[in-house]
Design a protein around this motif. Structure first.
Motif, mmCIF file in Angstrom:
data_model
loop_
_atom_site.group_PDB
_atom_site.id
_atom_site.type_symbol
_atom_site.label_atom_id
_atom_site.label_comp_id
_atom_site.label_asym_id
_atom_site.label_seq_id
_atom_site.Cartn_x
_atom_site.Cartn_y
_atom_site.Cartn_z
ATOM 1 N N THR A 1 0.845 -1.191 0.000
ATOM 2 C CA THR A 1 0.000 0.000 0.000
ATOM 3 C C THR A 1 0.883 1.245 0.000
ATOM 4 O OG1 THR A 1 -0.113 0.015 2.429
ATOM 5 C CG2 THR A 1 -1.877 -1.156 1.244
ATOM 6 N N TRP A 2 0.267 2.386 -0.318
ATOM 7 C CA TRP A 2 0.983 3.651 -0.288
ATOM 8 C C TRP A 2 0.133 4.688 0.419
ATOM 9 C CZ3 TRP A 2 -0.491 8.248 -2.956
ATOM 10 C CH2 TRP A 2 -1.608 8.120 -3.790
ATOM 11 N N GLU A 3 0.794 5.658 1.035
ATOM 12 C CA GLU A 3 0.092 6.761 1.684
ATOM 13 C C GLU A 3 0.861 8.054 1.451
ATOM 14 O OE1 GLU A 3 0.122 6.801 6.035
ATOM 15 O OE2 GLU A 3 1.669 5.237 5.990
ATOM 16 N N TRP A 4 0.126 9.143 1.351
ATOM 17 C CA TRP A 4 0.701 10.457 1.072
ATOM 18 C C TRP A 4 0.527 11.351 2.283
ATOM 19 C CZ3 TRP A 4 3.776 13.693 -1.037
ATOM 20 C CH2 TRP A 4 3.462 15.038 -1.244
ATOM 21 N N ASN A 5 1.627 11.897 2.789
ATOM 22 C CA ASN A 5 1.588 12.859 3.886
ATOM 23 C C ASN A 5 1.836 14.245 3.299
ATOM 24 O OD1 ASN A 5 2.431 14.619 6.062
ATOM 25 N ND2 ASN A 5 2.582 12.794 7.341
ATOM 26 N N TYR A 6 0.763 14.992 3.141
ATOM 27 C CA TYR A 6 0.808 16.309 2.498
ATOM 28 C C TYR A 6 1.668 17.296 3.283
ATOM 29 C CZ TYR A 6 -1.102 20.779 0.760
ATOM 30 O OH TYR A 6 -1.253 22.033 0.242
ATOM 31 N N ILE A 7 1.598 17.233 4.589
ATOM 32 C CA ILE A 7 2.351 18.179 5.422
ATOM 33 C C ILE A 7 3.856 17.923 5.313
ATOM 34 C CG2 ILE A 7 2.742 18.990 7.788
ATOM 35 C CD1 ILE A 7 0.091 19.904 6.555
ATOM 36 N N GLN A 8 4.252 16.667 5.311
ATOM 37 C CA GLN A 8 5.676 16.339 5.214
ATOM 38 C C GLN A 8 6.169 16.272 3.769
ATOM 39 O OE1 GLN A 8 5.946 12.592 7.287
ATOM 40 N NE2 GLN A 8 6.133 13.569 9.290
ATOM 41 N N GLY A 9 5.244 16.107 2.807
ATOM 42 C CA GLY A 9 5.651 15.934 1.416
ATOM 43 C C GLY A 9 6.299 14.582 1.190
ATOM 44 N N VAL A 10 5.783 13.560 1.892
ATOM 45 C CA VAL A 10 6.395 12.230 1.860
ATOM 46 C C VAL A 10 5.375 11.168 1.437
ATOM 47 C CG1 VAL A 10 7.401 10.408 3.304
ATOM 48 C CG2 VAL A 10 8.150 12.772 3.586
ATOM 49 N N ILE A 11 5.791 10.319 0.492
ATOM 50 C CA ILE A 11 5.023 9.129 0.137
ATOM 51 C C ILE A 11 5.671 7.961 0.879
ATOM 52 C CG2 ILE A 11 4.307 7.544 -1.688
ATOM 53 C CD1 ILE A 11 4.693 9.790 -3.693
ATOM 54 N N THR A 12 4.853 7.189 1.586
ATOM 55 C CA THR A 12 5.376 6.005 2.267
ATOM 56 C C THR A 12 4.805 4.756 1.624
ATOM 57 O OG1 THR A 12 5.572 7.216 4.356
ATOM 58 C CG2 THR A 12 5.629 4.816 4.481
ATOM 59 N N PHE A 13 5.695 3.869 1.200
ATOM 60 C CA PHE A 13 5.298 2.588 0.632
ATOM 61 C C PHE A 13 5.393 1.528 1.724
ATOM 62 C CE2 PHE A 13 7.184 4.971 -2.927
ATOM 63 C CZ PHE A 13 6.094 5.000 -3.781
ATOM 64 N N HIS A 14 4.324 0.762 1.891
ATOM 65 C CA HIS A 14 4.302 -0.340 2.845
ATOM 66 C C HIS A 14 4.307 -1.634 2.040
ATOM 67 C CE1 HIS A 14 3.367 2.366 6.227
ATOM 68 N NE2 HIS A 14 2.617 3.010 5.353
ATOM 69 N N HIS A 15 5.337 -2.430 2.210
ATOM 70 C CA HIS A 15 5.474 -3.669 1.448
ATOM 71 C C HIS A 15 4.895 -4.841 2.235
ATOM 72 C CE1 HIS A 15 9.077 -1.415 -0.402
ATOM 73 N NE2 HIS A 15 8.025 -1.282 -1.184
ATOM 74 N N ASP A 16 3.782 -5.364 1.741
ATOM 75 C CA ASP A 16 3.154 -6.517 2.390
ATOM 76 C C ASP A 16 3.786 -7.818 1.927
ATOM 77 O OD1 ASP A 16 1.387 -4.769 3.642
ATOM 78 O OD2 ASP A 16 -0.025 -4.850 1.975
ATOM 79 N N SER A 17 4.169 -7.882 0.660
ATOM 80 C CA SER A 17 4.763 -9.114 0.137
ATOM 81 C C SER A 17 5.706 -8.808 -1.019
ATOM 82 C CB SER A 17 3.678 -10.099 -0.311
ATOM 83 O OG SER A 17 2.782 -9.478 -1.221
ATOM 84 N N LYS A 18 6.614 -9.749 -1.239
ATOM 85 C CA LYS A 18 7.599 -9.644 -2.310
ATOM 86 C C LYS A 18 7.608 -10.967 -3.068
ATOM 87 C CE LYS A 18 12.621 -9.159 -2.910
ATOM 88 N NZ LYS A 18 13.910 -8.956 -2.197
ATOM 89 N N TYR A 19 7.642 -10.884 -4.386
ATOM 90 C CA TYR A 19 7.674 -12.091 -5.204
ATOM 91 C C TYR A 19 8.949 -12.113 -6.045
ATOM 92 C CZ TYR A 19 2.837 -12.806 -3.879
ATOM 93 O OH TYR A 19 1.686 -13.022 -3.150
ATOM 94 N N VAL A 20 9.637 -13.224 -6.001
ATOM 95 C CA VAL A 20 10.847 -13.427 -6.795
ATOM 96 C C VAL A 20 10.673 -14.731 -7.565
ATOM 97 C CG1 VAL A 20 13.337 -13.777 -6.771
ATOM 98 C CG2 VAL A 20 12.282 -12.190 -5.134
ATOM 99 N N ASN A 21 10.644 -14.602 -8.891
ATOM 100 C CA ASN A 21 10.407 -15.773 -9.758
ATOM 101 C C ASN A 21 9.157 -16.545 -9.349
ATOM 102 O OD1 ASN A 21 12.746 -15.226 -11.274
ATOM 103 N ND2 ASN A 21 14.008 -16.306 -9.767
ATOM 104 N N GLY A 22 8.124 -15.788 -8.990
ATOM 105 C CA GLY A 22 6.835 -16.383 -8.649
ATOM 106 C C GLY A 22 6.721 -16.888 -7.226
ATOM 107 N N LYS A 23 7.805 -16.812 -6.455
ATOM 108 C CA LYS A 23 7.776 -17.304 -5.077
ATOM 109 C C LYS A 23 7.692 -16.139 -4.097
ATOM 110 C CE LYS A 23 10.335 -21.531 -6.095
ATOM 111 N NZ LYS A 23 11.536 -22.337 -5.790
ATOM 112 N N LYS A 24 6.789 -16.274 -3.137
ATOM 113 C CA LYS A 24 6.593 -15.220 -2.145
ATOM 114 C C LYS A 24 7.722 -15.226 -1.132
ATOM 115 C CE LYS A 24 2.964 -13.278 0.793
ATOM 116 N NZ LYS A 24 1.583 -13.454 1.291
#
Length: 201
Positions: A135-158
Protein backbone atom coordinates in the motif's frame (compact mmCIF):
# COMPACT_ATOMS: atom_id res chain seq x y z
CA UNK A 1 -1.79 24.31 14.23
CA UNK A 2 1.93 24.16 14.89
CA UNK A 3 1.58 26.23 18.06
CA UNK A 4 -1.28 24.03 19.29
CA UNK A 5 0.92 20.96 18.90
CA UNK A 6 3.86 22.67 20.62
CA UNK A 7 1.57 23.71 23.52
CA UNK A 8 0.27 20.15 23.92
CA UNK A 9 3.80 18.83 23.87
CA UNK A 10 5.01 21.27 26.53
CA UNK A 11 2.02 20.47 28.76
CA UNK A 12 2.83 16.77 28.56
CA UNK A 13 6.51 17.38 29.28
CA UNK A 14 5.53 19.33 32.39
CA UNK A 15 3.14 16.58 33.48
CA UNK A 16 5.85 13.96 32.89
CA UNK A 17 8.23 15.83 35.20
CA UNK A 18 5.56 16.48 37.83
CA UNK A 19 4.12 12.94 37.83
CA UNK A 20 7.33 11.08 37.06
CA UNK A 21 5.53 9.43 34.15
CA UNK A 22 8.06 8.68 31.39
CA UNK A 23 5.30 7.50 29.01
CA UNK A 24 4.14 11.10 28.73
CA UNK A 25 7.58 12.06 27.39
CA UNK A 26 7.01 9.92 24.29
CA UNK A 27 3.55 11.43 23.73
CA UNK A 28 4.95 14.93 24.21
CA UNK A 29 7.69 14.25 21.67
CA UNK A 30 5.10 13.13 19.10
CA UNK A 31 3.23 16.42 19.50
CA UNK A 32 6.49 18.36 19.16
CA UNK A 33 7.39 16.46 15.96
CA UNK A 34 3.93 17.10 14.50
CA UNK A 35 4.22 20.77 15.39
CA UNK A 36 7.59 20.91 13.64
CA UNK A 37 6.06 19.32 10.53
CA UNK A 38 3.33 21.96 10.44
CA UNK A 39 5.88 24.74 10.98
CA UNK A 40 8.12 23.42 8.18
CA UNK A 41 5.14 23.18 5.83
CA UNK A 42 4.09 26.77 6.57
CA UNK A 43 7.68 27.92 6.03
CA UNK A 44 7.83 26.19 2.63
CA UNK A 45 4.51 27.78 1.59
CA UNK A 46 5.74 31.23 2.63
CA UNK A 47 8.98 30.73 0.69
CA UNK A 48 7.16 30.05 -2.62
CA UNK A 49 6.80 33.77 -3.36
CA UNK A 50 9.03 35.31 -0.71
CA UNK A 51 12.82 35.02 -0.63
CA UNK A 52 13.51 34.54 3.08
CA UNK A 53 16.49 33.39 5.14
CA UNK A 54 16.86 29.61 5.39
CA UNK A 55 15.05 27.91 8.27
CA UNK A 56 18.31 27.41 10.18
CA UNK A 57 19.05 31.15 9.98
CA UNK A 58 22.18 30.81 7.88
CA UNK A 59 24.76 33.59 7.85
CA UNK A 60 22.57 36.11 6.04
CA UNK A 61 24.30 35.77 2.67
CA UNK A 62 21.74 33.47 1.04
CA UNK A 63 17.96 33.13 1.00
CA UNK A 64 15.45 30.49 -0.02
CA UNK A 65 15.60 31.53 -3.68
CA UNK A 66 19.34 30.81 -3.70
CA UNK A 67 18.73 27.38 -2.19
CA UNK A 68 16.03 26.63 -4.76
CA UNK A 69 18.48 27.38 -7.58
CA UNK A 70 20.93 24.88 -6.12
CA UNK A 71 18.15 22.31 -5.75
CA UNK A 72 17.10 22.68 -9.39
CA UNK A 73 20.54 21.47 -10.45
CA UNK A 74 19.72 18.19 -8.69
CA UNK A 75 16.22 17.98 -10.19
CA UNK A 76 14.56 19.15 -6.97
CA UNK A 77 11.59 21.52 -7.15
CA UNK A 78 9.63 21.37 -3.90
CA UNK A 79 7.50 24.35 -4.92
CA UNK A 80 6.09 22.25 -7.76
CA UNK A 81 4.97 19.68 -5.19
CA UNK A 82 3.32 22.28 -2.96
CA UNK A 83 1.55 23.87 -5.93
CA UNK A 84 0.52 20.75 -7.87
CA UNK A 85 -0.18 17.93 -5.41
CA UNK A 86 -3.34 18.09 -3.31
CA UNK A 87 -3.85 16.96 0.27
CA UNK A 88 -5.25 13.59 -0.80
CA UNK A 89 -2.49 13.01 -3.37
CA UNK A 90 -4.91 12.05 -6.16
CA UNK A 91 -2.47 13.45 -8.75
CA UNK A 92 -0.06 10.67 -7.85
CA UNK A 93 -2.45 7.90 -8.84
CA UNK A 94 -1.34 6.00 -11.95
CA UNK A 95 1.60 4.25 -13.52
CA UNK A 96 5.08 5.74 -13.21
CA UNK A 97 8.30 4.68 -14.88
CA UNK A 98 10.56 5.62 -17.78
CA UNK A 99 10.90 5.15 -21.53
CA UNK A 100 13.32 2.80 -23.24
CA UNK A 101 15.55 3.99 -26.08
CA UNK A 102 13.00 2.65 -28.59
CA UNK A 103 10.28 4.76 -26.95
CA UNK A 104 8.48 1.88 -25.28
CA UNK A 105 7.25 2.49 -21.70
CA UNK A 106 8.72 0.67 -18.72
CA UNK A 107 6.51 0.76 -15.60
CA UNK A 108 8.32 0.89 -12.25
CA UNK A 109 5.55 1.70 -9.77
CA UNK A 110 1.76 1.66 -9.83
CA UNK A 111 -0.18 3.80 -7.34
CA UNK A 112 -3.83 2.79 -7.24
CA UNK A 113 -6.80 4.87 -6.14
CA UNK A 114 -7.68 2.38 -3.40
CA UNK A 115 -4.27 2.90 -1.77
CA UNK A 116 -2.71 -0.31 -3.10
CA UNK A 117 0.76 -0.23 -4.62
CA UNK A 118 2.89 -2.36 -6.93
CA UNK A 119 6.62 -2.06 -7.54
CA UNK A 120 8.44 -3.66 -10.47
CA UNK A 121 12.01 -4.26 -11.56
CA UNK A 122 13.20 -3.24 -15.01
CA UNK A 123 10.91 -4.78 -17.64
CA UNK A 124 8.94 -6.94 -15.21
CA UNK A 125 5.56 -5.16 -15.46
CA UNK A 126 2.81 -6.41 -15.62
CA UNK A 127 3.93 -9.84 -14.36
CA UNK A 128 3.65 -10.13 -10.59
CA UNK A 129 6.21 -12.96 -10.56
CA UNK A 130 8.84 -10.37 -9.66
CA UNK A 131 7.15 -7.56 -7.79
CA UNK A 132 6.56 -5.79 -4.51
CA UNK A 133 2.93 -5.62 -3.41
CA UNK A 134 1.56 -3.38 -0.70
CA UNK A 135 0.00 0.00 0.00
CA UNK A 136 0.98 3.65 -0.29
CA UNK A 137 0.09 6.76 1.68
CA UNK A 138 0.70 10.46 1.07
CA UNK A 139 1.59 12.86 3.89
CA UNK A 140 0.81 16.31 2.50
CA UNK A 141 2.35 18.18 5.42
CA UNK A 142 5.68 16.34 5.21
CA UNK A 143 5.65 15.93 1.42
CA UNK A 144 6.39 12.23 1.86
CA UNK A 145 5.02 9.13 0.14
CA UNK A 146 5.38 6.01 2.27
CA UNK A 147 5.30 2.59 0.63
CA UNK A 148 4.30 -0.34 2.85
CA UNK A 149 5.47 -3.67 1.45
CA UNK A 150 3.15 -6.52 2.39
CA UNK A 151 4.76 -9.11 0.14
CA UNK A 152 7.60 -9.64 -2.31
CA UNK A 153 7.67 -12.09 -5.20
CA UNK A 154 10.85 -13.43 -6.80
CA UNK A 155 10.41 -15.77 -9.76
CA UNK A 156 6.84 -16.38 -8.65
CA UNK A 157 7.78 -17.30 -5.08
CA UNK A 158 6.59 -15.22 -2.14
CA UNK A 159 9.33 -13.88 0.11
CA UNK A 160 9.62 -11.55 3.05
CA UNK A 161 10.29 -7.96 1.84
CA UNK A 162 13.72 -6.54 2.70
CA UNK A 163 12.06 -3.33 3.84
CA UNK A 164 8.52 -3.34 5.16
CA UNK A 165 8.29 0.45 5.08
CA UNK A 166 9.89 2.84 2.61
CA UNK A 167 9.40 6.60 3.21
CA UNK A 168 10.25 8.76 0.19
CA UNK A 169 10.22 12.54 -0.12
CA UNK A 170 8.44 13.80 -3.21
CA UNK A 171 10.98 16.34 -4.43
CA UNK A 172 9.38 17.26 -7.75
CA UNK A 173 6.01 17.03 -9.47
CA UNK A 174 5.66 18.77 -12.84
CA UNK A 175 5.08 18.12 -16.54
CA UNK A 176 8.37 16.21 -16.72
CA UNK A 177 7.30 13.76 -14.02
CA UNK A 178 8.24 13.14 -10.41
CA UNK A 179 11.39 12.75 -8.38
CA UNK A 180 11.39 10.60 -5.25
CA UNK A 181 14.14 10.60 -2.63
CA UNK A 182 14.49 7.53 -0.44
CA UNK A 183 14.94 8.96 3.06
CA UNK A 184 16.77 5.86 4.29
CA UNK A 185 19.04 4.85 1.40
CA UNK A 186 19.50 8.50 0.27
CA UNK A 187 18.82 7.50 -3.35
CA UNK A 188 16.82 9.54 -5.90
CA UNK A 189 14.42 8.11 -8.49
CA UNK A 190 12.98 9.97 -11.47
CA UNK A 191 9.76 8.74 -13.08
CA UNK A 192 7.50 9.86 -15.88
CA UNK A 193 3.74 9.33 -15.98
CA UNK A 194 2.81 6.44 -18.26
CA UNK A 195 -0.72 6.40 -19.62
CA UNK A 196 -2.67 3.17 -20.12
CA UNK A 197 -3.04 4.00 -23.82
CA UNK A 198 0.74 3.66 -24.20
CA UNK A 199 0.81 0.13 -22.84
CA UNK A 200 0.61 -2.84 -25.19
CA UNK A 201 -2.53 -4.93 -24.80
Amino acid sequence: MALDEFDKGMELFEEAIKDGDASKDAKALEHMKTGQDYWNHAYRLLAIDNPIPPADGGDGTINTDDLKELDLNAGIDRDSVLLNVSKDGRELIGKWGFYQEDGSPNVSIVLNKDGSYEGYGNGEYPSKDNALIGTWEWNYIQGVITFHHDSKYVNGKKQEPNRKKMPMELQRYNEEGIQLFDLESMTSYKYEKIEDSEMKN
